[in-house]
Design a protein around this motif. Sequence first.
Motif, PDB file in Angstrom:
ATOM      1  N   ARG A  79      -8.431  -5.787   1.499  1.00  0.00           N
ATOM      2  CA  ARG A  79      -7.691  -5.961   0.241  1.00  0.00           C
ATOM      3  C   ARG A  79      -6.751  -7.162   0.323  1.00  0.00           C
ATOM      4  N   MET A 101      -7.417  -2.028   4.233  1.00  0.00           N
ATOM      5  CA  MET A 101      -6.187  -2.734   3.876  1.00  0.00           C
ATOM      6  C   MET A 101      -6.312  -4.227   4.185  1.00  0.00           C
ATOM      7  N   GLU A 128       0.889  -1.158   0.000  1.00  0.00           N
ATOM      8  CA  GLU A 128       0.000   0.000   0.000  1.00  0.00           C
ATOM      9  C   GLU A 128       0.922   1.203   0.000  1.00  0.00           C
ATOM     10  N   LYS A 139       1.123   5.325   0.289  1.00  0.00           N
ATOM     11  CA  LYS A 139       0.384   6.516   0.710  1.00  0.00           C
ATOM     12  C   LYS A 139       1.311   7.720   0.681  1.00  0.00           C
TER      13      LYS A 139
END
Length: 82
Positions: A37, A34, A16, A18
């Motif tokens: 996912r 998250m 991930e 960011k």
Amino acid sequence: MFVRKDRADDVVNICEIKYSTKEYSLSEDESKKMAYRLEAFRRETRTRQSLYLTLITASPLAENAWSDDIPVKLSMDALFER
């Protein structure tokens, strides 16, 4: 052509990424997204490998009640150490 090359340790890092100009603060809602996912990846790929959620941020991750949900954390500082 896609060539699959598995790691010897049977681990897949699910990343991930960011961006924030200050410390990134993970919310409860984002932590749940998250985790969803990660499980969706496991379900869709039917992998039996270990999955490690990996967060890559421009700034460090702020410690809070949900920051420990991320086992692997990388910030730009770690990526560009001298």
